[in-house]
Motif scaffolding. Structure first.
Motif, PDB file in Angstrom:
ATOM      1  N   THR A  83      -6.289  91.347  61.446  1.00  0.00           N
ATOM      2  CA  THR A  83      -6.102  92.715  60.967  1.00  0.00           C
ATOM      3  C   THR A  83      -6.794  92.953  59.635  1.00  0.00           C
ATOM      4  OG1 THR A  83      -3.967  92.758  62.089  1.00  0.00           O
ATOM      5  CG2 THR A  83      -4.356  94.467  60.449  1.00  0.00           C
ATOM      6  N   GLU A  84      -6.634  92.031  58.698  1.00  0.00           N
ATOM      7  CA  GLU A  84      -7.192  92.230  57.361  1.00  0.00           C
ATOM      8  C   GLU A  84      -8.710  92.094  57.298  1.00  0.00           C
ATOM      9  OE1 GLU A  84      -5.352  88.136  57.693  1.00  0.00           O
ATOM     10  OE2 GLU A  84      -4.650  90.166  58.036  1.00  0.00           O
ATOM     11  N   HIS A  85      -9.343  91.609  58.365  1.00  0.00           N
ATOM     12  CA  HIS A  85     -10.804  91.438  58.371  1.00  0.00           C
ATOM     13  C   HIS A  85     -11.518  92.392  59.326  1.00  0.00           C
ATOM     14  CE1 HIS A  85      -9.491  87.671  56.489  1.00  0.00           C
ATOM     15  NE2 HIS A  85     -10.625  87.780  55.851  1.00  0.00           N
ATOM     16  N   ARG A  86     -10.775  93.280  59.969  1.00  0.00           N
ATOM     17  CA  ARG A  86     -11.410  94.240  60.866  1.00  0.00           C
ATOM     18  C   ARG A  86     -12.285  95.197  60.063  1.00  0.00           C
ATOM     19  NH1 ARG A  86      -6.056  94.978  64.415  1.00  0.00           N
ATOM     20  NH2 ARG A  86      -6.168  92.904  65.351  1.00  0.00           N
ATOM     21  N   GLY A  87     -13.395  95.589  60.657  1.00  0.00           N
ATOM     22  CA  GLY A  87     -14.317  96.497  59.986  1.00  0.00           C
ATOM     23  C   GLY A  87     -15.297  95.792  59.069  1.00  0.00           C
ATOM     24  N   SER A  88     -15.258  94.462  59.040  1.00  0.00           N
ATOM     25  CA  SER A  88     -16.134  93.706  58.140  1.00  0.00           C
ATOM     26  C   SER A  88     -17.344  93.095  58.849  1.00  0.00           C
ATOM     27  CB  SER A  88     -15.338  92.591  57.456  1.00  0.00           C
ATOM     28  OG  SER A  88     -14.936  91.617  58.409  1.00  0.00           O
ATOM     29  N   GLY A  89     -17.510  93.393  60.141  1.00  0.00           N
ATOM     30  CA  GLY A  89     -18.646  92.862  60.886  1.00  0.00           C
ATOM     31  C   GLY A  89     -18.358  91.580  61.648  1.00  0.00           C
ATOM     32  N   LEU A  90     -17.109  91.077  61.578  1.00  0.00           N
ATOM     33  CA  LEU A  90     -16.791  89.825  62.271  1.00  0.00           C
ATOM     34  C   LEU A  90     -16.812  89.976  63.791  1.00  0.00           C
ATOM     35  CD1 LEU A  90     -13.986  88.172  60.111  1.00  0.00           C
ATOM     36  CD2 LEU A  90     -16.419  87.644  60.180  1.00  0.00           C
ATOM     37  N   GLY A  91     -16.431  91.128  64.303  1.00  0.00           N
ATOM     38  CA  GLY A  91     -16.497  91.359  65.740  1.00  0.00           C
ATOM     39  C   GLY A  91     -17.940  91.288  66.221  1.00  0.00           C
ATOM     40  N   GLN A  92     -18.837  91.920  65.480  1.00  0.00           N
ATOM     41  CA  GLN A  92     -20.257  91.853  65.820  1.00  0.00           C
ATOM     42  C   GLN A  92     -20.767  90.418  65.729  1.00  0.00           C
ATOM     43  OE1 GLN A  92     -21.672  94.844  63.027  1.00  0.00           O
ATOM     44  NE2 GLN A  92     -22.210  96.150  64.761  1.00  0.00           N
ATOM     45  N   LYS A  93     -20.321  89.684  64.718  1.00  0.00           N
ATOM     46  CA  LYS A  93     -20.735  88.291  64.554  1.00  0.00           C
ATOM     47  C   LYS A  93     -20.275  87.447  65.744  1.00  0.00           C
ATOM     48  CE  LYS A  93     -22.361  84.755  62.216  1.00  0.00           C
ATOM     49  NZ  LYS A  93     -23.807  84.561  62.116  1.00  0.00           N
ATOM     50  N   LEU A  94     -19.021  87.626  66.180  1.00  0.00           N
ATOM     51  CA  LEU A  94     -18.517  86.898  67.343  1.00  0.00           C
ATOM     52  C   LEU A  94     -19.362  87.191  68.582  1.00  0.00           C
ATOM     53  CD1 LEU A  94     -14.672  87.304  66.911  1.00  0.00           C
ATOM     54  CD2 LEU A  94     -15.903  85.122  67.024  1.00  0.00           C
ATOM     55  N   MET A  95     -19.696  88.457  68.787  1.00  0.00           N
ATOM     56  CA  MET A  95     -20.486  88.826  69.955  1.00  0.00           C
ATOM     57  C   MET A  95     -21.895  88.252  69.867  1.00  0.00           C
ATOM     58  SD  MET A  95     -18.246  90.206  71.736  1.00  0.00           S
ATOM     59  CE  MET A  95     -19.258  90.743  73.086  1.00  0.00           C
ATOM     60  N   GLU A  96     -22.469  88.253  68.694  1.00  0.00           N
ATOM     61  CA  GLU A  96     -23.790  87.654  68.484  1.00  0.00           C
ATOM     62  C   GLU A  96     -23.756  86.157  68.786  1.00  0.00           C
ATOM     63  OE1 GLU A  96     -26.146  86.397  64.504  1.00  0.00           O
ATOM     64  OE2 GLU A  96     -25.540  88.490  64.602  1.00  0.00           O
TER      65      GLU A  96
ATOM     66  N   MET B 205     -12.091 100.670  72.249  1.00  0.00           N
ATOM     67  CA  MET B 205     -13.124  99.700  71.834  1.00  0.00           C
ATOM     68  C   MET B 205     -14.465  99.941  72.528  1.00  0.00           C
ATOM     69  SD  MET B 205     -11.700  98.017  69.513  1.00  0.00           S
ATOM     70  CE  MET B 205     -13.015  96.848  69.255  1.00  0.00           C
ATOM     71  N   GLU B 206     -14.515 100.893  73.439  1.00  0.00           N
ATOM     72  CA  GLU B 206     -15.744 101.128  74.206  1.00  0.00           C
ATOM     73  C   GLU B 206     -16.934 101.474  73.307  1.00  0.00           C
ATOM     74  OE1 GLU B 206     -17.308 104.027  77.755  1.00  0.00           O
ATOM     75  OE2 GLU B 206     -15.176 103.513  77.724  1.00  0.00           O
ATOM     76  N   ALA B 207     -16.736 102.298  72.292  1.00  0.00           N
ATOM     77  CA  ALA B 207     -17.837 102.676  71.393  1.00  0.00           C
ATOM     78  C   ALA B 207     -18.380 101.454  70.653  1.00  0.00           C
ATOM     79  CB  ALA B 207     -17.382 103.742  70.400  1.00  0.00           C
ATOM     80  N   PHE B 208     -17.492 100.554  70.228  1.00  0.00           N
ATOM     81  CA  PHE B 208     -17.938  99.332  69.547  1.00  0.00           C
ATOM     82  C   PHE B 208     -18.849  98.512  70.457  1.00  0.00           C
ATOM     83  CE2 PHE B 208     -17.216  94.727  69.109  1.00  0.00           C
ATOM     84  CZ  PHE B 208     -17.838  94.518  67.887  1.00  0.00           C
ATOM     85  N   TYR B 209     -18.391  98.251  71.686  1.00  0.00           N
ATOM     86  CA  TYR B 209     -19.181  97.431  72.597  1.00  0.00           C
ATOM     87  C   TYR B 209     -20.470  98.148  73.017  1.00  0.00           C
ATOM     88  CZ  TYR B 209     -15.371  94.150  72.591  1.00  0.00           C
ATOM     89  OH  TYR B 209     -14.417  93.242  72.188  1.00  0.00           O
TER      90      TYR B 209
ATOM     91  N   GLY C  50     -24.830  97.052  72.787  1.00  0.00           N
ATOM     92  CA  GLY C  50     -25.605  96.892  73.997  1.00  0.00           C
ATOM     93  C   GLY C  50     -24.841  96.809  75.305  1.00  0.00           C
ATOM     94  N   PHE C  51     -23.524  96.847  75.288  1.00  0.00           N
ATOM     95  CA  PHE C  51     -22.760  96.812  76.536  1.00  0.00           C
ATOM     96  C   PHE C  51     -22.698  98.216  77.125  1.00  0.00           C
ATOM     97  CE2 PHE C  51     -21.593  92.846  74.707  1.00  0.00           C
ATOM     98  CZ  PHE C  51     -21.264  92.020  75.768  1.00  0.00           C
ATOM     99  N   SER C  52     -22.571  98.292  78.443  1.00  0.00           N
ATOM    100  CA  SER C  52     -22.557  99.571  79.136  1.00  0.00           C
ATOM    101  C   SER C  52     -21.467  99.580  80.197  1.00  0.00           C
ATOM    102  CB  SER C  52     -23.919  99.782  79.816  1.00  0.00           C
ATOM    103  OG  SER C  52     -23.881 100.887  80.677  1.00  0.00           O
ATOM    104  N   THR C  53     -20.949 100.775  80.458  1.00  0.00           N
ATOM    105  CA  THR C  53     -19.986 100.931  81.552  1.00  0.00           C
ATOM    106  C   THR C  53     -20.703 101.170  82.878  1.00  0.00           C
ATOM    107  OG1 THR C  53     -19.792 103.295  81.124  1.00  0.00           O
ATOM    108  CG2 THR C  53     -18.179 101.846  80.047  1.00  0.00           C
ATOM    109  N   ASP C  54     -22.025 101.304  82.848  1.00  0.00           N
ATOM    110  CA  ASP C  54     -22.814 101.489  84.065  1.00  0.00           C
ATOM    111  C   ASP C  54     -23.045 100.131  84.721  1.00  0.00           C
ATOM    112  OD1 ASP C  54     -24.437 102.329  86.105  1.00  0.00           O
ATOM    113  OD2 ASP C  54     -26.176 102.721  84.818  1.00  0.00           O
ATOM    114  N   VAL C  55     -22.136  99.779  85.624  1.00  0.00           N
ATOM    115  CA  VAL C  55     -22.202  98.468  86.284  1.00  0.00           C
ATOM    116  C   VAL C  55     -22.341  98.624  87.793  1.00  0.00           C
ATOM    117  CG1 VAL C  55     -21.033  97.171  84.463  1.00  0.00           C
ATOM    118  CG2 VAL C  55     -19.670  98.290  86.235  1.00  0.00           C
ATOM    119  N   GLY C  56     -23.038  99.676  88.206  1.00  0.00           N
ATOM    120  CA  GLY C  56     -23.340  99.859  89.612  1.00  0.00           C
ATOM    121  C   GLY C  56     -22.141 100.157  90.486  1.00  0.00           C
TER     122      GLY C  56
END
Length: 135
Positions: A76-89, A111-115, A119-125
């Motif tokens: 909680t205290e580290h959200r918004g600091s880029g750690l989610g992007q780092k994990l995905m990278e 969380m859809e906007a974040f993903y 580069g993630f998409s909901t367009d999965v055929g």
């Protein structure tokens, strides 16, 4: 900040606490958390300067066609600091996953906007999620 791929008992307890702090993980047990980490093919953690777990994700894959990313969590205290992007990278660039064609994940609607932004998409055929609950 330190990246880990192997988890001590201390870090598994801290992961259990992270699960308790998010609505979707609050029903998980400490034993289940331990089993989850031990049985996942790839786990990635981020530690703060005090050796405390502040970010986590796990991946299951065939290492060619699909890699499914689960449990992307940032304290909680580290959200918004880029750690989610780092994990995905770290997940998308993991040495064992370099040949994987598709990375997939579940996410809550908020969380859809974040993903989407990474580069993630909901367009999965037209694929639909289906579930069987084992009693």
């Amino acid at each position: 900040m330190t990246i880990i791929y192997n988890f001590s008992d201390k870090h598994i307890k801290q992961l259990y606490q992270l699960y308790q702090d998010v609505g979707w993980g609050s029903e998980r047990s400490l034993e289940g958390t331990n089993d989850c980490v031990q049985n996942a093919q790839i786990c990635i953690g981020i530690l703060d300067n005090n050796n405390n777990l502040i970010g986590f994700t796990r991946i299951l894959s065939d290492f060619i066609y699909k890699a499914f990313i689960f449990d992307v969590i940032v304290s909680t205290e580290h959200r918004g600091s880029g750690l989610g992007q780092k994990l995905m990278e770290l997940a998308k660039n993991h040495e064992k996953l370099k040949k994987v064609k598709h990375f997939e994940l579940y996410c809550l609607p908020e969380m859809e906007a974040f993903y989407s932004s990474i580069g993630f998409s909901t367009d999965v055929g037209g694929i639909k999620l289906m579930r069987y609950t084992n009693n």
